[in-house]
Scaffold this motif. Structure first.
Motif, PDB file in Angstrom:
ATOM      1  N   LEU A 174       0.868  -1.166   0.000  1.00 57.98           N
ATOM      2  CA  LEU A 174       0.000   0.000   0.000  1.00 57.98           C
ATOM      3  C   LEU A 174       0.912   1.224   0.000  1.00 57.98           C
ATOM      4  CD1 LEU A 174      -2.710  -0.874   2.697  1.00 57.98           C
ATOM      5  CD2 LEU A 174      -2.985  -0.923   0.219  1.00 57.98           C
ATOM      6  N   GLU A 219     -10.966   3.128   8.206  1.00 59.54           N
ATOM      7  CA  GLU A 219     -11.362   2.563   6.907  1.00 59.54           C
ATOM      8  C   GLU A 219     -10.158   2.223   6.037  1.00 59.54           C
ATOM      9  OE1 GLU A 219     -14.231   5.153   5.108  1.00 59.54           O
ATOM     10  OE2 GLU A 219     -15.721   4.825   6.698  1.00 59.54           O
ATOM     11  N   THR A 222      -8.338  -3.816   3.969  1.00 55.69           N
ATOM     12  CA  THR A 222      -8.692  -4.433   2.689  1.00 55.69           C
ATOM     13  C   THR A 222      -9.473  -5.716   2.998  1.00 55.69           C
ATOM     14  OG1 THR A 222      -6.693  -5.798   2.588  1.00 55.69           O
ATOM     15  CG2 THR A 222      -6.547  -3.562   1.671  1.00 55.69           C
ATOM     16  N   ASP A 223     -10.159  -6.255   1.994  1.00 55.11           N
ATOM     17  CA  ASP A 223     -10.950  -7.469   2.214  1.00 55.11           C
ATOM     18  C   ASP A 223     -10.083  -8.618   2.709  1.00 55.11           C
ATOM     19  OD1 ASP A 223     -13.214  -6.141   1.430  1.00 55.11           O
ATOM     20  OD2 ASP A 223     -13.182  -6.903  -0.631  1.00 55.11           O
ATOM     21  N   ARG A 224      -8.900  -8.784   2.098  1.00 53.97           N
ATOM     22  CA  ARG A 224      -8.020  -9.897   2.469  1.00 53.97           C
ATOM     23  C   ARG A 224      -7.528  -9.756   3.910  1.00 53.97           C
ATOM     24  NH1 ARG A 224      -4.651 -13.542  -0.491  1.00 53.97           N
ATOM     25  NH2 ARG A 224      -4.323 -15.248   0.984  1.00 53.97           N
ATOM     26  N   ARG A 226      -9.023  -8.004   6.346  1.00 56.94           N
ATOM     27  CA  ARG A 226     -10.166  -8.167   7.258  1.00 56.94           C
ATOM     28  C   ARG A 226     -10.472  -9.648   7.482  1.00 56.94           C
ATOM     29  NH1 ARG A 226     -13.330  -5.446   4.577  1.00 56.94           N
ATOM     30  NH2 ARG A 226     -13.436  -3.484   5.727  1.00 56.94           N
ATOM     31  N   GLU A 246      -0.538  -4.052   3.138  1.00 54.80           N
ATOM     32  CA  GLU A 246      -1.533  -5.126   3.154  1.00 54.80           C
ATOM     33  C   GLU A 246      -0.921  -6.318   3.878  1.00 54.80           C
ATOM     34  OE1 GLU A 246      -5.059  -6.942   0.354  1.00 54.80           O
ATOM     35  OE2 GLU A 246      -3.240  -6.206  -0.605  1.00 54.80           O
TER      36      GLU A 246
END
Length: 275
Positions: A174, A219, A222-224, A226, A246
């Motif tokens: 990131l 916020e 990332t989905d992975r 989380r 990430e």
């Protein structure tokens, strides 16, 4: 004066932070908390007619390192080896800047103090937009709490008096600069709340809990990331996201228990050192 010198700088995982800009980059920075790691970066500085920077035998451009050398008024070949991936929330650029400052001070006989060298490296990181608090934490070691922003002449540090096994997995990079150049109002509010929680209860468990809340409220998840944190929690472990990457880090065997094959290290008991 010597021909070359080598410094080791621990990696640093930030759990949460708030941003505090200033026109003077040595006074700007962040409040927050994180873990310094036994996995880190080794930086060798050698006299040279022109400055070149190598990371793991690949020539790269890394602005904070070049700024440190310019501030010291020297040119050198920099050879760094990292146990940690760059751009993934481990403070590699900060480690390279601080390691360069420490080793160059020895090679070129600059006769600067530790605080002066940390200030130069911290200012270079802030100016480049690649970090706000890694350098001061890496100079301190342990589990530092950054109570006030800026370099050593301005900041205020405390620490959680604990050591731990640390596991981590990285899914990608990131951009710290992209996050820091955007609207950080919500992030800073979440960071200040997290800091208050850890100051009130300076334990590793409190740090991990505050870090998870920060990642959610700012916020940044990332989905992975989380999904991985949830899996560690389901396995009765403690995990959160490294700022800014990430990357998921966990205490003890949290990631292993959740079925991952993580890299393993520990909190580093001391700050950056010359070898």
């Amino acid at each position: 004066m010597r021909e070359e010198a080598t410094a080791f700088v621990p990696g640093h995982v930030t759990g949460f932070f708030s941003t505090h800009p200033d026109d003077d980059p040595t006074k700007a920075g962040s409040r927050g908390a994180g873990l310094t790691l036994t996995d880190g970066v080794e930086v060798t500085v050698e006299r040279a007619a022109a400055t070149t920077v190598f990371l793991d035998d690949v020539e790269i451009e890394i602005e904070p390192v070049e700024t440190v050398l310019e501030t010291l008024g020297v040119t050198a070949r920099i050879d760094a080896t990292s146990e940690l991936p760059i751009g993934s929330g481990f403070g590699v650029s900060g480690a390279m800047a601080l390691g360069t400052a420490l080793a160059a001070n020895r090679v070129f006989g600059c006769k600067l103090s530790m605080n002066e060298l940390v200030t130069i490296a911290h200012g270079a990181e802030v100016q480049a937009g690649t970090g706000l608090g890694d350098v001061v934490a890496q100079a301190h070691g342990g589990v530092p709490i950054r109570l006030e922003p800026g370099g050593p002449q301005d900041n205020k540090l405390d620490a959680i008096p604990a050591r731990a096994r640390v596991e981590y997995v990285t899914f990608g990079e990131l951009s710290t600069a992209d996050v820091l150049s955007g609207d950080t109002e919500q992030l800073t509010a979440a960071g200040q709340e997290a800091l208050s929680r850890v100051v009130e209860e300076p334990t590793l468990l409190s740090f991990m809990y505050a870090s998870r809340l920060f990642a959610r409220d700012a916020e940044l998840l990332t989905d992975r990331v989380r999904e991985t944190i949830a899996e560690v929690s389901d396995a009765d472990g403690q995990a959160s996201m490294a700022m800014l990457g990430e990357t998921v880090f966990a205490l003890g065997t949290g990631l292993s228990d959740a079925g991952y094959e993580p890299s393993v290290c520990a909190t580093h008991p001391a700050g950056a050192v010359l070898k």
